[in-house]
Motif scaffolding. Structure first.
Motif, PDB file in Angstrom:
ATOM      1  N   ILE A 106       0.851  -1.187   0.000  1.00  0.00           N
ATOM      2  CA  ILE A 106       0.000   0.000   0.000  1.00  0.00           C
ATOM      3  C   ILE A 106       0.887   1.237   0.000  1.00  0.00           C
ATOM      4  O   ILE A 106       1.772   1.385   0.849  1.00  0.00           O
ATOM      5  N   THR A 107       0.670   2.118  -0.967  1.00  0.00           N
ATOM      6  CA  THR A 107       1.454   3.343  -1.044  1.00  0.00           C
ATOM      7  C   THR A 107       0.564   4.548  -0.852  1.00  0.00           C
ATOM      8  O   THR A 107      -0.626   4.518  -1.174  1.00  0.00           O
ATOM      9  N   ALA A 108       1.137   5.621  -0.313  1.00  0.00           N
ATOM     10  CA  ALA A 108       0.427   6.894  -0.174  1.00  0.00           C
ATOM     11  C   ALA A 108       1.205   7.942  -0.939  1.00  0.00           C
ATOM     12  O   ALA A 108       2.396   8.130  -0.725  1.00  0.00           O
ATOM     13  N   ASN A 109       0.531   8.614  -1.859  1.00  0.00           N
ATOM     14  CA  ASN A 109       1.138   9.678  -2.657  1.00  0.00           C
ATOM     15  C   ASN A 109       0.353  10.949  -2.446  1.00  0.00           C
ATOM     16  O   ASN A 109      -0.642  11.191  -3.128  1.00  0.00           O
ATOM     17  N   ALA A 110       0.762  11.770  -1.484  1.00  0.00           N
ATOM     18  CA  ALA A 110       0.062  13.018  -1.215  1.00  0.00           C
ATOM     19  C   ALA A 110       0.226  13.978  -2.388  1.00  0.00           C
ATOM     20  O   ALA A 110       1.084  13.796  -3.246  1.00  0.00           O
ATOM     21  N   THR A 111      -0.609  15.016  -2.410  1.00  0.00           N
ATOM     22  CA  THR A 111      -0.656  15.904  -3.565  1.00  0.00           C
ATOM     23  C   THR A 111       0.666  16.590  -3.839  1.00  0.00           C
ATOM     24  O   THR A 111       1.141  16.611  -4.969  1.00  0.00           O
ATOM     25  N   GLY A 112       1.259  17.204  -2.796  1.00  0.00           N
ATOM     26  CA  GLY A 112       2.493  17.942  -3.011  1.00  0.00           C
ATOM     27  C   GLY A 112       2.287  19.180  -3.866  1.00  0.00           C
ATOM     28  O   GLY A 112       3.230  19.796  -4.342  1.00  0.00           O
ATOM     29  N   GLY A 113       1.058  19.574  -4.114  1.00  0.00           N
ATOM     30  CA  GLY A 113       0.796  20.757  -4.932  1.00  0.00           C
ATOM     31  C   GLY A 113      -0.680  20.905  -5.209  1.00  0.00           C
ATOM     32  O   GLY A 113      -1.529  20.294  -4.587  1.00  0.00           O
ATOM     33  N   GLU A 114      -0.990  21.731  -6.184  1.00  0.00           N
ATOM     34  CA  GLU A 114      -2.382  22.006  -6.511  1.00  0.00           C
ATOM     35  C   GLU A 114      -2.930  20.969  -7.481  1.00  0.00           C
ATOM     36  O   GLU A 114      -2.196  20.260  -8.146  1.00  0.00           O
ATOM     37  N   GLY A 115      -4.254  20.933  -7.596  1.00  0.00           N
ATOM     38  CA  GLY A 115      -4.884  20.105  -8.606  1.00  0.00           C
ATOM     39  C   GLY A 115      -5.103  18.667  -8.219  1.00  0.00           C
ATOM     40  O   GLY A 115      -5.554  17.865  -9.037  1.00  0.00           O
ATOM     41  N   GLY A 116      -4.793  18.300  -6.980  1.00  0.00           N
ATOM     42  CA  GLY A 116      -5.031  16.932  -6.545  1.00  0.00           C
ATOM     43  C   GLY A 116      -4.143  15.913  -7.206  1.00  0.00           C
ATOM     44  O   GLY A 116      -4.506  14.741  -7.316  1.00  0.00           O
ATOM     45  N   ASN A 118      -0.145  14.033  -7.596  1.00  0.00           N
ATOM     46  CA  ASN A 118       1.109  13.811  -6.898  1.00  0.00           C
ATOM     47  C   ASN A 118       2.264  14.374  -7.728  1.00  0.00           C
ATOM     48  O   ASN A 118       2.059  15.006  -8.771  1.00  0.00           O
ATOM     49  N   ARG A 119       3.479  14.126  -7.277  1.00  0.00           N
ATOM     50  CA  ARG A 119       4.638  14.758  -7.910  1.00  0.00           C
ATOM     51  C   ARG A 119       4.892  14.277  -9.336  1.00  0.00           C
ATOM     52  O   ARG A 119       5.598  14.938 -10.088  1.00  0.00           O
ATOM     53  N   SER A 120       4.346  13.152  -9.711  1.00  0.00           N
ATOM     54  CA  SER A 120       4.545  12.659 -11.074  1.00  0.00           C
ATOM     55  C   SER A 120       3.379  13.028 -11.983  1.00  0.00           C
ATOM     56  O   SER A 120       3.339  12.621 -13.142  1.00  0.00           O
ATOM     57  N   GLY A 121       2.429  13.810 -11.462  1.00  0.00           N
ATOM     58  CA  GLY A 121       1.311  14.266 -12.268  1.00  0.00           C
ATOM     59  C   GLY A 121       0.134  13.332 -12.305  1.00  0.00           C
ATOM     60  O   GLY A 121      -0.835  13.579 -13.033  1.00  0.00           O
ATOM     61  N   HIS A 122       0.152  12.249 -11.522  1.00  0.00           N
ATOM     62  CA  HIS A 122      -0.970  11.321 -11.452  1.00  0.00           C
ATOM     63  C   HIS A 122      -1.902  11.734 -10.308  1.00  0.00           C
ATOM     64  O   HIS A 122      -1.496  12.436  -9.379  1.00  0.00           O
ATOM     65  N   PRO A 123      -3.160  11.304 -10.337  1.00  0.00           N
ATOM     66  CA  PRO A 123      -4.059  11.608  -9.227  1.00  0.00           C
ATOM     67  C   PRO A 123      -3.473  11.121  -7.905  1.00  0.00           C
ATOM     68  O   PRO A 123      -3.027   9.971  -7.799  1.00  0.00           O
ATOM     69  N   ALA A 124      -3.434  12.000  -6.914  1.00  0.00           N
ATOM     70  CA  ALA A 124      -2.907  11.616  -5.610  1.00  0.00           C
ATOM     71  C   ALA A 124      -3.872  10.686  -4.904  1.00  0.00           C
ATOM     72  O   ALA A 124      -5.085  10.745  -5.122  1.00  0.00           O
ATOM     73  N   GLY A 125      -3.352   9.825  -4.045  1.00  0.00           N
ATOM     74  CA  GLY A 125      -4.220   8.931  -3.300  1.00  0.00           C
ATOM     75  C   GLY A 125      -3.477   7.755  -2.722  1.00  0.00           C
ATOM     76  O   GLY A 125      -2.241   7.671  -2.787  1.00  0.00           O
ATOM     77  N   ILE A 126      -4.235   6.846  -2.149  1.00  0.00           N
ATOM     78  CA  ILE A 126      -3.694   5.607  -1.579  1.00  0.00           C
ATOM     79  C   ILE A 126      -3.822   4.523  -2.643  1.00  0.00           C
ATOM     80  O   ILE A 126      -4.930   4.217  -3.093  1.00  0.00           O
ATOM     81  N   ARG A 127      -2.684   3.949  -3.052  1.00  0.00           N
ATOM     82  CA  ARG A 127      -2.677   2.920  -4.090  1.00  0.00           C
ATOM     83  C   ARG A 127      -2.388   1.566  -3.460  1.00  0.00           C
ATOM     84  O   ARG A 127      -1.459   1.423  -2.675  1.00  0.00           O
ATOM     85  N   ILE A 128      -3.184   0.589  -3.846  1.00  0.00           N
ATOM     86  CA  ILE A 128      -3.068  -0.753  -3.291  1.00  0.00           C
ATOM     87  C   ILE A 128      -2.623  -1.698  -4.405  1.00  0.00           C
ATOM     88  O   ILE A 128      -3.309  -1.862  -5.415  1.00  0.00           O
ATOM     89  N   PHE A 129      -1.443  -2.301  -4.208  1.00  0.00           N
ATOM     90  CA  PHE A 129      -0.860  -3.217  -5.182  1.00  0.00           C
ATOM     91  C   PHE A 129      -0.811  -4.625  -4.600  1.00  0.00           C
ATOM     92  O   PHE A 129      -0.853  -4.812  -3.382  1.00  0.00           O
ATOM     93  N   ASP A 130      -0.682  -5.598  -5.472  1.00  0.00           N
ATOM     94  CA  ASP A 130      -0.300  -6.928  -5.012  1.00  0.00           C
ATOM     95  C   ASP A 130       1.060  -6.814  -4.325  1.00  0.00           C
ATOM     96  O   ASP A 130       1.914  -6.033  -4.752  1.00  0.00           O
TER      97      ASP A 130
END
Length: 248
Positions: A106-116, A118-130
C-alpha cells in the motif's frame, strides 16, 4: 523507522549513508547494526522511509517514483529483487506499508501541490498493489476520496485489513486554530480505510481531527492489544494516544 515484530528488529533509513540499517530490538547505546543495505547496486539514494514484512522476510523502500524491495537478510551491496516503477504505477513520492495477511503493498502519494495530483502528475491517493508487484504494474485499487489524496505516513492492521494514514491537508503551520489563507492550522487527522476501498471512498473513521487536536502530525503507530492509535505531532511537541476500540 520500521519495527519487525516477527524477528524483533528495528530498521532505520540512513539518509546520508544511502542505506538501510537493521538493529536488534534490544539495541541500546553505541551499537553497530546487525546488517546494512548499502552500495551502488542497491539503487538507494537518500532513503527517507522503510517498511518491513517480517512474515515474508522482505524490506520495502519507497524512493521517488519507485519502490525497491530487498530480502530481509540482505547485507551489503545487493541488487533489489523487485522494483515497482513506471507510468502505470501512478507513483509519485510518498510512503509504503505492507499487509502480509491479504498480500498487499500500500502506497500513499500526497498531492504535493495544486490540482489533486502527486509529484509525477498522477491523481494523488492511496494505491493498493499486489505485494509481489514488480515493474510497470497498475495498482489493484486507488483510493482518491476525502483525505486519501493528502494521506502521508501509514501503518496497517492486517488482521482486519485496515489502513491507518496520517492526513495533512494543506498544513501551513501557525497558532492553534488560526485561519491561514482560508485553511485552519488545526486540520490534520488520522483516516482509516479498508484495503478493499476504491475510488472516491471517504475514511471509515477519523481520529484526532480534522480541526480538533492534531496540527502537524509526523508519526503513527497502533497498539491493537490496547486498541490504541498513537500519533506524534511536531508543532505540539507531543505524542498522543487515542483509545479507539471501534477501529479494532
Amino acid at each position: 523507522m520500521a519495527y519487525d515484530a516477527v524477528h524483533d528488529e528495528i530498521l532505520v533509513p540512513a539518509w546520508y549513508a544511502f542505506g538501510i540499517l537493521t538493529f536488534r530490538g534490544d539495541a541500546n547505546g553505541d551499537v553497530a547494526p546487525v546488517r546494512r543495505v548499502f552500495g551502488p547496486h542497491t539503487q538507494l539514494l537518500n532513503p527517507q522511509a522503510v517498511a518491513v514484512d517480517g512474515v515474508h522476510g522482505e524490506i520495502f523502500v519507497p524512493q521517488g517514483n519507485q519502490v525497491l524491495v530487498f530480502p530481509r537478510e540482505t547485507n551489503g551491496d545487493a541488487t533489489p529483487i523487485r522494483v515497482l516503477e513506471g507510468p502505470d504505477t501512478g507513483l509519485g513520492g510518498g510512503r509504503v506499508t505492507i499487509d502480509p495477511i491479504h498480500n498487499f503493498m500500500i502506497t500513499a502519494n500526497a498531492t504535493g501541490g495544486e490540482g489533486g495530483q502527486n509529484r509525477s502528475g498522477h491523481p494523488a491517493g492511496i494505491r493498493i498493489f499486489d505485494r509481489l508487484a514488480n515493474g510497470n504494474t497498475k495498482p489493484l485499487r486507488t483510493i482518491t476520496g476525502m483525505g486519501a489524496k493528502d494521506a502521508w505516513l501509514m501503518t496497517t492492521y492486517p488482521e482486519k485489513g485496515l489502513i491507518f494514514a496520517v492526513v495533512r491537508p494543506g498544513n501551513t503551520g501557525g497558532e492553534l486554530g488560526d485561519d491561514i489563507g482560508g485553511r485552519f492550522a488545526l486540520e490534520d487527522f488520522v483516516g482509516v480505510w479498508s484495503v478493499y476501498d476504491d475510488g472516491d471512498a471517504p475514511p471509515r473513521l477519523t481520529i484526532g481531527g480534522p480541526n480538533l487536536l492534531l496540527k502537524d502530525a509526523r508519526g503513527i503507530a497502533i497498539d491493537p492489544k490496547s486498541k490504541d492509535v498513537i500519533v506524534s505531532d511536531k508543532t505540539l511537541n507531543a505524542v498522543f494516544r487515542f483509545h479507539v476500540p471501534e477501529a479494532f
